[in-house]
Design a protein around this motif. Structure first.
Motif, PDB file in Angstrom:
ATOM      1  N   LEU A   1       0.842  -1.189   0.000  1.00 21.03           N
ATOM      2  CA  LEU A   1       0.000   0.000   0.000  1.00 21.03           C
ATOM      3  C   LEU A   1       0.880   1.242   0.000  1.00 21.03           C
ATOM      4  O   LEU A   1       1.979   1.236   0.569  1.00 21.03           O
ATOM      5  CB  LEU A   1      -0.911   0.016   1.235  1.00 21.03           C
ATOM      6  N   PRO A   2       0.412   2.337  -0.603  1.00 22.83           N
ATOM      7  CA  PRO A   2       1.224   3.567  -0.631  1.00 22.83           C
ATOM      8  C   PRO A   2       1.322   4.165   0.768  1.00 22.83           C
ATOM      9  O   PRO A   2       0.448   3.936   1.618  1.00 22.83           O
ATOM     10  CB  PRO A   2       0.435   4.473  -1.581  1.00 22.83           C
ATOM     11  N   PRO A   3       2.352   4.938   1.054  1.00 18.90           N
ATOM     12  CA  PRO A   3       2.515   5.530   2.391  1.00 18.90           C
ATOM     13  C   PRO A   3       1.319   6.377   2.823  1.00 18.90           C
ATOM     14  O   PRO A   3       0.998   6.439   4.009  1.00 18.90           O
ATOM     15  CB  PRO A   3       3.779   6.381   2.244  1.00 18.90           C
ATOM     16  N   GLY A   4       0.661   7.036   1.894  1.00 21.18           N
ATOM     17  CA  GLY A   4      -0.463   7.903   2.239  1.00 21.18           C
ATOM     18  C   GLY A   4      -1.820   7.237   2.138  1.00 21.18           C
ATOM     19  O   GLY A   4      -2.843   7.932   2.100  1.00 21.18           O
TER      20      GLY A   4
ATOM     21  N   THR B   1       7.504 -22.003   0.911  1.00 20.05           N
ATOM     22  CA  THR B   1       7.789 -21.559   2.275  1.00 20.05           C
ATOM     23  C   THR B   1       6.877 -20.418   2.697  1.00 20.05           C
ATOM     24  O   THR B   1       6.557 -20.268   3.876  1.00 20.05           O
ATOM     25  CB  THR B   1       9.254 -21.104   2.400  1.00 20.05           C
ATOM     26  N   GLU B   2       6.436 -19.596   1.737  1.00 18.08           N
ATOM     27  CA  GLU B   2       5.587 -18.460   2.063  1.00 18.08           C
ATOM     28  C   GLU B   2       4.129 -18.886   2.077  1.00 18.08           C
ATOM     29  O   GLU B   2       3.666 -19.573   1.164  1.00 18.08           O
ATOM     30  CB  GLU B   2       5.772 -17.331   1.038  1.00 18.08           C
ATOM     31  N   SER B   3       3.403 -18.500   3.114  1.00 16.97           N
ATOM     32  CA  SER B   3       1.988 -18.840   3.184  1.00 16.97           C
ATOM     33  C   SER B   3       1.211 -18.037   2.151  1.00 16.97           C
ATOM     34  O   SER B   3       1.578 -16.920   1.795  1.00 16.97           O
ATOM     35  CB  SER B   3       1.428 -18.549   4.586  1.00 16.97           C
ATOM     36  N   SER B   4       0.127 -18.635   1.658  1.00 14.10           N
ATOM     37  CA  SER B   4      -0.684 -17.968   0.645  1.00 14.10           C
ATOM     38  C   SER B   4      -1.395 -16.767   1.237  1.00 14.10           C
ATOM     39  O   SER B   4      -1.932 -16.846   2.341  1.00 14.10           O
ATOM     40  CB  SER B   4      -1.727 -18.942   0.083  1.00 14.10           C
ATOM     41  N   PRO B   5      -1.440 -15.646   0.530  1.00 11.42           N
ATOM     42  CA  PRO B   5      -2.204 -14.495   1.014  1.00 11.42           C
ATOM     43  C   PRO B   5      -3.681 -14.832   1.105  1.00 11.42           C
ATOM     44  O   PRO B   5      -4.183 -15.693   0.375  1.00 11.42           O
ATOM     45  CB  PRO B   5      -1.948 -13.421  -0.054  1.00 11.42           C
ATOM     46  N   GLU B   6      -4.369 -14.172   2.017  1.00 13.25           N
ATOM     47  CA  GLU B   6      -5.811 -14.308   2.072  1.00 13.25           C
ATOM     48  C   GLU B   6      -6.413 -13.774   0.774  1.00 13.25           C
ATOM     49  O   GLU B   6      -5.876 -12.859   0.145  1.00 13.25           O
ATOM     50  CB  GLU B   6      -6.366 -13.528   3.261  1.00 13.25           C
ATOM     51  N   ALA B   7      -7.557 -14.352   0.388  1.00 13.73           N
ATOM     52  CA  ALA B   7      -8.191 -13.941  -0.864  1.00 13.73           C
ATOM     53  C   ALA B   7      -8.477 -12.451  -0.883  1.00 13.73           C
ATOM     54  O   ALA B   7      -8.293 -11.783  -1.912  1.00 13.73           O
ATOM     55  CB  ALA B   7      -9.484 -14.736  -1.072  1.00 13.73           C
ATOM     56  N   TYR B   8      -8.916 -11.894   0.251  1.00 14.92           N
ATOM     57  CA  TYR B   8      -9.279 -10.477   0.272  1.00 14.92           C
ATOM     58  C   TYR B   8      -8.058  -9.577   0.124  1.00 14.92           C
ATOM     59  O   TYR B   8      -8.184  -8.448  -0.339  1.00 14.92           O
ATOM     60  CB  TYR B   8     -10.056 -10.141   1.547  1.00 14.92           C
ATOM     61  N   GLU B   9      -6.882 -10.047   0.495  1.00 25.69           N
ATOM     62  CA  GLU B   9      -5.674  -9.262   0.242  1.00 25.69           C
ATOM     63  C   GLU B   9      -5.502  -9.066  -1.262  1.00 25.69           C
ATOM     64  O   GLU B   9      -5.296  -7.942  -1.739  1.00 25.69           O
ATOM     65  CB  GLU B   9      -4.441  -9.972   0.803  1.00 25.69           C
ATOM     66  N   ARG B  10      -5.558 -10.157  -1.992  1.00 24.44           N
ATOM     67  CA  ARG B  10      -5.377 -10.091  -3.445  1.00 24.44           C
ATOM     68  C   ARG B  10      -6.463  -9.232  -4.085  1.00 24.44           C
ATOM     69  O   ARG B  10      -6.196  -8.393  -4.955  1.00 24.44           O
ATOM     70  CB  ARG B  10      -5.410 -11.504  -4.017  1.00 24.44           C
ATOM     71  N   LEU B  11      -7.701  -9.416  -3.662  1.00 24.43           N
ATOM     72  CA  LEU B  11      -8.812  -8.739  -4.325  1.00 24.43           C
ATOM     73  C   LEU B  11      -8.827  -7.240  -4.026  1.00 24.43           C
ATOM     74  O   LEU B  11      -9.092  -6.422  -4.913  1.00 24.43           O
ATOM     75  CB  LEU B  11     -10.133  -9.393  -3.920  1.00 24.43           C
ATOM     76  N   ILE B  12      -8.564  -6.858  -2.775  1.00 24.55           N
ATOM     77  CA  ILE B  12      -8.519  -5.428  -2.440  1.00 24.55           C
ATOM     78  C   ILE B  12      -7.382  -4.743  -3.201  1.00 24.55           C
ATOM     79  O   ILE B  12      -7.546  -3.644  -3.742  1.00 24.55           O
ATOM     80  CB  ILE B  12      -8.370  -5.227  -0.916  1.00 24.55           C
ATOM     81  N   LEU B  13      -6.227  -5.397  -3.257  1.00 22.21           N
ATOM     82  CA  LEU B  13      -5.106  -4.822  -4.001  1.00 22.21           C
ATOM     83  C   LEU B  13      -5.453  -4.684  -5.476  1.00 22.21           C
ATOM     84  O   LEU B  13      -5.149  -3.662  -6.106  1.00 22.21           O
ATOM     85  CB  LEU B  13      -3.857  -5.689  -3.826  1.00 22.21           C
ATOM     86  N   ASP B  14      -6.128  -5.679  -6.041  1.00 21.44           N
ATOM     87  CA  ASP B  14      -6.516  -5.602  -7.451  1.00 21.44           C
ATOM     88  C   ASP B  14      -7.478  -4.449  -7.701  1.00 21.44           C
ATOM     89  O   ASP B  14      -7.427  -3.793  -8.750  1.00 21.44           O
ATOM     90  CB  ASP B  14      -7.152  -6.921  -7.904  1.00 21.44           C
ATOM     91  N   VAL B  15      -8.372  -4.183  -6.753  1.00 18.88           N
ATOM     92  CA  VAL B  15      -9.282  -3.041  -6.897  1.00 18.88           C
ATOM     93  C   VAL B  15      -8.486  -1.747  -6.964  1.00 18.88           C
ATOM     94  O   VAL B  15      -8.714  -0.887  -7.823  1.00 18.88           O
ATOM     95  CB  VAL B  15     -10.293  -2.992  -5.732  1.00 18.88           C
ATOM     96  N   LEU B  16      -7.521  -1.592  -6.048  1.00 19.18           N
ATOM     97  CA  LEU B  16      -6.730  -0.364  -6.001  1.00 19.18           C
ATOM     98  C   LEU B  16      -5.841  -0.222  -7.235  1.00 19.18           C
ATOM     99  O   LEU B  16      -5.539   0.892  -7.673  1.00 19.18           O
ATOM    100  CB  LEU B  16      -5.877  -0.340  -4.730  1.00 19.18           C
ATOM    101  N   LEU B  17      -5.423  -1.362  -7.802  1.00 17.61           N
ATOM    102  CA  LEU B  17      -4.595  -1.335  -9.015  1.00 17.61           C
ATOM    103  C   LEU B  17      -5.435  -1.193 -10.277  1.00 17.61           C
ATOM    104  O   LEU B  17      -4.894  -0.953 -11.365  1.00 17.61           O
ATOM    105  CB  LEU B  17      -3.764  -2.621  -9.098  1.00 17.61           C
ATOM    106  N   GLY B  18      -6.756  -1.393 -10.154  1.00 16.67           N
ATOM    107  CA  GLY B  18      -7.598  -1.383 -11.342  1.00 16.67           C
ATOM    108  C   GLY B  18      -7.402  -2.624 -12.186  1.00 16.67           C
ATOM    109  O   GLY B  18      -7.503  -2.579 -13.412  1.00 16.67           O
ATOM    110  N   GLU B  19      -7.129  -3.757 -11.539  1.00 15.72           N
ATOM    111  CA  GLU B  19      -6.891  -5.033 -12.216  1.00 15.72           C
ATOM    112  C   GLU B  19      -8.138  -5.900 -12.067  1.00 15.72           C
ATOM    113  O   GLU B  19      -8.360  -6.507 -11.016  1.00 15.72           O
ATOM    114  CB  GLU B  19      -5.676  -5.725 -11.602  1.00 15.72           C
ATOM    115  N   PRO B  20      -8.984  -5.990 -13.105  1.00 16.40           N
ATOM    116  CA  PRO B  20     -10.295  -6.621 -12.946  1.00 16.40           C
ATOM    117  C   PRO B  20     -10.372  -8.098 -13.308  1.00 16.40           C
ATOM    118  O   PRO B  20     -11.464  -8.647 -13.403  1.00 16.40           O
ATOM    119  CB  PRO B  20     -11.167  -5.791 -13.907  1.00 16.40           C
ATOM    120  N   SER B  21      -9.236  -8.782 -13.488  1.00 14.73           N
ATOM    121  CA  SER B  21      -9.259 -10.150 -14.006  1.00 14.73           C
ATOM    122  C   SER B  21     -10.090 -11.100 -13.157  1.00 14.73           C
ATOM    123  O   SER B  21     -10.749 -12.001 -13.684  1.00 14.73           O
ATOM    124  CB  SER B  21      -7.824 -10.698 -14.118  1.00 14.73           C
ATOM    125  N   LEU B  22     -10.062 -10.937 -11.834  1.00  9.37           N
ATOM    126  CA  LEU B  22     -10.700 -11.896 -10.939  1.00  9.37           C
ATOM    127  C   LEU B  22     -12.119 -11.490 -10.545  1.00  9.37           C
ATOM    128  O   LEU B  22     -12.692 -12.081  -9.634  1.00  9.37           O
ATOM    129  CB  LEU B  22      -9.852 -12.072  -9.674  1.00  9.37           C
TER     130      LEU B  22
END
Length: 520
Positions: free
Chosen positions: A64-67, A445-466
């Motif tokens: 997420l951006p600093p602001g 080794t890295e645990s999978s992100p929660e689904a809402y992490e990916r989806l919220i980030l995609d909203v902020l990025l404007g990435e509508p694939s999912l």
């Protein structure tokens, strides 16, 4: 300074692109630009259990951006500090990544709360003023997403207020988006009405319909499994596949959600969105690329080729759980759950059969089922292959051999299992089923992100694939509506005992063709 992406310092060939500097390289994490998120229904269960923890985890991962700013809208008369204390409690209790005070302090600096109700003009006026203030204070650049974690009946009121106050329109070069939680209506007519209400305020490319199952790593892995491996795609068709089973089973009952669930039911709650979307990913053709437009085009195409198997009385089933034993615990039946109408015909188990009318899948049934108080909590996709002719073997050699199957486990133990026949050690030729297993938790080794992490980030990025588009939602309802109408005329659903795998009618769907449900 050369910004072309070509490496000019290592003697690399002309035209070579350094992947560490190539913005097209999808292996690198993408960080959201200046932005803010407004949550309506911020004190509800979804916000507390999923959204706020996911936002903290994104911040902790540096995505997420600093602001970044988070604005809660609700009827409570909270100061900003009180909202921050509430959000901190939810994040600390439920975050996936370690809780760090320095990360929280940076995130908390952008937390704001606006008091208001959905029919309160002044509340939305205050929200509009807050968005303008944060643009100057936090550098959001006027970019905001509005998360409607509220009942669909309130969508028209909220959208109307957002439009009236100018919240849907930012300064030039900025974006405004809306996030909608399921259910997307309760039938085709209401879904179209809902799409029209939202579409009157937000353009389609700014509407993000959340289906959290599509954000799960194992669901996205369907695409990698199919299209990155030559091993599976040649047999992914009717020549080799006998049928497909898609299951979402829960071992819990309704509990305190009885009032909400009555009138919705398992088919509307799960099949219309989650399971039909999983089916589309399994059945779709290979997209030209993984852009949102290409993925949506292929999903829409396969849904347009899909129909219900008929007659419904033989290809669909529903049920309500009765009392019984769930593991070592004795549980009550649906009709004894607090707050539930004993005369209700709302189903807690639903199963349907779909057919895809194209060359790849002609004659292959897709069985979709979901239910509460079943044998265990599991979501899986099982691609069951045709039986081998067994020509060199007599019946005694293969009597314990079932059908080959590829099982994609979506939850809880995410991974993939391949079931095939192998010789039993010894002098005799005896073949028996064995499993080859891949588990996410062991391979990475890295645990999978929660689904809402990916989806919220995609909203902020404007990435509508999912995110399903309105056409996908309407096609899903077209498939389900005839079943719902048929069930409405049938009276009470069939009873099934808690802790089992559903009503007898569901077993009969497959038994008619000599098949059987998997027991995960």
């Amino acid at each position: 300074m050369d910004t072309s992406g070509a490496d000019t310092s290592t003697g690399a060939p002309e035209g070579w692109v350094n992947p560490l500097r190539d913005p097209r390289d999808r292996r690198l994490p993408r960080i959201a630009g200046p932005s803010g998120l407004v949550i309506f229904g911020v004190t509800g269960d979804l916000s507390k259990k999923k959204l706020i923890p996911a936002i903290y985890d994104l911040a902790n991962r540096g995505l997420l951006p600093p602001g970044f700013s988070l604005i809660g809208f609700g009827r409570r008369r909270w100061a900003h500090e009180e909202f921050a204390a509430f959000a901190r409690e939810q994040a600390r209790e439920r975050c996936r990544t370690p809780f760090r005070e320095d990360v929280w302090e940076q995130l908390a600096a952008g937390l704001r709360f606006v008091t208001g109700t959905f029919d309160d003009d002044e509340g939305f006026d205050r929200l509009a003023d807050q968005l303008v203030a944060l643009e100057a204070e936090r550098g959001t650049a006027g970019n905001y997403a509005f998360y409607l974690s509220i009942p669909p009946d309130d969508f028209p009121t909220v959208c109307r207020h957002l439009d009236r106050t100018g919240c849907t329109r930012g300064p030039e070069g900025s974006w405004r988006r809306v996030v909608i939680e399921k259910p997307f209506g309760h039938d085709l007519a209401s879904a179209r009405e809902l799409n029209a209400v939202v579409g009157a305020v937000f353009p389609e490319d700014s509407v993000f319909r959340i289906d959290h199952y599509l954000g799960k790593e194992t669901v996205q892995n369907i695409l990698a499994l199919r299209f990155a491996n030559q091993l599976f795609e040649p047999v992914w068709n009717a020549n080799h596949v006998d049928h497909v089973q898609i299951t979402m089973a829960e071992d819990i009952g309704l509990g305190g959600r009885a009032g909400y669930y009555d009138g919705i039911g398992a088919a509307r709650d799960v099949i219309q969105n989650h399971l039909i979307q999983l089916m589309a990913l399994v059945a779709m053709e290979e997209p030209t690329d993984f852009s949102a437009a290409a993925l949506r085009a292929e999903k829409t195409k396969v849904l347009e080729s899909t129909s219900l198997a008929l007659p419904i009385s033989e290809t669909a089933a529903r049920g309500q759980y009765a009392g019984g034993w769930q593991g070592s615990e004795q549980v009550v039946g649906l009709k004894d759950e607090e707050g539930y109408d004993p005369s209700s015909t709302t189903e807690t188990y639903a199963a349907i059969t779909l057919e895809v009318h194209n060359r790849r899948w002609a004659g292959v049934p897709f069985y979709l089922r979901t239910g509460k108080r079943l044998g265990r909590r599991v979501t899986e996709i099982a691609v069951v292959f045709r039986r081998a002719p067994h020509l060199p073997f007599d019946a005694t050699m293969t009597q314990e051999l079932g059908q080959n199957a590829l099982v994609i486990r979506v939850q809880p133990d995410e991974g993939v299992t391949l079931r095939f026949g192998s010789k039993v050690p010894g002098t005799a030729m005896e073949v028996r089923d064995v499993n080859m297993d891949f588990a996410y938790g062991e391979a990475f080794t890295e645990s999978s992100p929660e689904a809402y992490e990916r989806l919220i980030l995609d909203v902020l990025l404007g990435e509508p694939s999912l995110f399903p588009v309105s056409r996908e939602v309407e096609l899903s309802w077209q498939l389900l509506d005839p079943v719902l109408r048929d069930w409405e005329s049938e009276g009470q659903p069939e009873q099934y005992q808690a802790g089992t795998w559903g009503p007898r009618g569901a077993d009969e769907i497959l038994a008619r063709s000599g098949r059987a449900w998997r027991r995960p």
